[in-house]
Design an enzyme around this catalytic site. Structure first.
Site, PDB file in Angstrom:
ATOM      1  N   LYS A 116       0.797  -1.211   0.000  1.00 25.58           N
ATOM      2  CA  LYS A 116       0.000   0.000   0.000  1.00 25.58           C
ATOM      3  C   LYS A 116       0.843   1.282   0.000  1.00 25.58           C
ATOM      4  O   LYS A 116       0.736   2.115  -0.893  1.00 25.58           O
ATOM      5  CB  LYS A 116      -0.902  -0.030   1.222  1.00 25.58           C
ATOM      6  CG  LYS A 116      -1.919   1.062   1.243  1.00 25.58           C
ATOM      7  CD  LYS A 116      -2.856   0.833   2.407  1.00 25.58           C
ATOM      8  CE  LYS A 116      -3.949   1.873   2.456  1.00 25.58           C
ATOM      9  NZ  LYS A 116      -3.442   3.218   2.366  1.00 25.58           N
ATOM     10  N   LYS A 198      11.547  -2.117  13.515  1.00 25.81           N
ATOM     11  CA  LYS A 198      12.262  -3.344  13.180  1.00 25.81           C
ATOM     12  C   LYS A 198      13.700  -3.050  12.783  1.00 25.81           C
ATOM     13  O   LYS A 198      13.966  -2.028  12.152  1.00 25.81           O
ATOM     14  CB  LYS A 198      11.578  -4.004  11.979  1.00 25.81           C
ATOM     15  CG  LYS A 198      10.869  -5.296  12.317  1.00 25.81           C
ATOM     16  CD  LYS A 198      10.124  -5.817  11.129  1.00 25.81           C
ATOM     17  CE  LYS A 198      10.649  -7.181  10.719  1.00 25.81           C
ATOM     18  NZ  LYS A 198       9.777  -7.829   9.737  1.00 25.81           N
ATOM     19  N   LYS A 201      18.274  -2.438   7.343  1.00 22.69           N
ATOM     20  CA  LYS A 201      19.520  -1.842   6.859  1.00 22.69           C
ATOM     21  C   LYS A 201      19.408  -0.332   6.759  1.00 22.69           C
ATOM     22  O   LYS A 201      20.400   0.376   6.774  1.00 22.69           O
ATOM     23  CB  LYS A 201      19.932  -2.450   5.525  1.00 22.69           C
ATOM     24  CG  LYS A 201      18.974  -2.080   4.404  1.00 22.69           C
ATOM     25  CD  LYS A 201      19.410  -2.663   3.089  1.00 22.69           C
ATOM     26  CE  LYS A 201      18.206  -2.713   2.190  1.00 22.69           C
ATOM     27  NZ  LYS A 201      18.306  -2.162   0.913  1.00 22.69           N
TER      28      LYS A 201
END
Ligand code: TRP
Length: 334
Positions: A116, A198, A201
């Site tokens: 989305k 979370k 990188k």
């Protein structure tokens, strides 16, 4: 010999981190003895988010670093079929055939649900909109029985199966229909500096434990991890920092949170950090070293990828030619 075939893929990400290791790499290695594993680096999927900073050279490099990291984590190239998606052009060809039975409405729905935010970005690429069809092709090509994916991709595997079944019923094909394997509980590894997001990188280098970090860097980042008020080592909502350290310790050692709380009863935050740093370094340290070895031997990497692509192509071509013939577009001359 191995039982059923299992297919999985990852995007080429520049630097893999502990979250990738605990979430995916370790699983790929663990099942290689039991299944006929086909694993690929989904480099074509990596092209759906190009922005002004996109560097073709860095992308080319990221693919190899990803391959080297997975091998270093313990994938055995003699056992698994490891390849780059782009080295098997049938992925793109079968995508087109499958798209003839996929409806625009289905595509809109799955993209809305699973991509989305990215799709709402200004200038979002049509390739992003189309990527579920490429993923369907990835999944159907190899006659796989099982496709392990994260919970966020379940819908895409299901719709791929719908398209394959529809194709089989409209045309004279016998595409194998796989099933999605979604892990019951995946460890949620959070950023060491911002335990509400979370580990990733792009999260900033201080909060992310990269596979390519040196032991000193790993120690330093873990020592600097944010903690919480108080001094008890317990997993709780009010203690996102400490809970994350417990979660990581648990994912690596396979001890439960309760066992860890007991082990650290009455001890300090820094005791937990030292113990954690030790297990992280002993897990990632050897992987980093092997990764550097692989990266220093480009011809070995090339040979592994060549033989993987060759094996993959043989199967992919069987599936794709079924589709071609069924659609009436078999070659007229050779
Ligand atoms: N879409 C997956 C990801 O974003 C990667 C992927 C591409 C994949 N094709 C696949 C996973 C086929 C499983 C099967 O990580």
């Amino acid at each position: 010999m191995s039982q059923g075939r299992l297919l999985s893929a990852v995007r080429a990400s520049g630097e893999l981190h502990l979250g990738n290791y605990l979430g995916t790499m370790r699983q790929w290695v663990a099942v290689q003895a039991e299944k006929d594993c086909f694993y690929f680096i989904a480099d074509l999927h990596g092209l759906t988010h190009l922005n002004a900073e996109y560097s073709p050279a860095a992308f080319a490099e990221a693919r190899l670093r990803t391959v080297a990291a997975y091998l270093a984590a313990g994938l055995d190239p003699a056992r698994v079929t490891l390849f780059l998606q782009s080295a098997v052009p049938q992925h793109l060809e079968l995508m087109w055939y499958l798209s003839t039975v996929a409806t625009k409405g289905e595509l809109e729905r799955v993209v809305r649900e699973e991509k989305k935010l990215a799709l709402d970005a200004a200038g979002a690429s049509a390739s992003l909109f189309y990527s579920p069809v490429l993923m369907a092709s990835d999944i159907i090509l190899y006659e796989a029985e099982e496709v392990p994916v994260g919970d966020d991709q379940r819908e895409q595997v299901e719709i791929a199966c719908d398209w394959a079944k529809r194709f089989n019923s409209r045309f004279d094909t016998e595409f194998a229909i796989p099933r999605a394997l979604v892990p019951a509980t995946a460890a949620r590894i959070m950023d060491l500096q911002r335990p509400s997001s979370k580990m990733s990188k792009s999260g900033g280098t201080q909060g992310t434990l990269f596979i390519s970090d040196t032991p000193d860097q790993l120690y330093a980042k873990i020592r600097r991890a944010v903690t919480d008020r108080g001094r008890h080592i317990i997993k709780s909502r009010e203690k996102p920092g400490i809970s994350n350290l417990i979660e990581i310790y648990s994912a690596i050692t396979e001890l439960t949170a309760t066992e860890i709380q007991d082990e650290f009863l009455g001890r300090s935050y820094s005791d937990l950090k030292e113990a954690l740093a030790e297990v992280v370094v002993s897990t990632l340290g050897p992987i980093r070293e092997k990764m550097l070895e692989y990266l220093s031997d480009p011809s070995l990497l090339a040979e592994i990828l060549r033989s993987g692509a060759q094996k993959a192509q043989e199967i992919a071509e069987g599936t794709t030619s079924q589709a071609r013939v069924a659609l009436g577009i078999r070659p007229v001359f050779r």
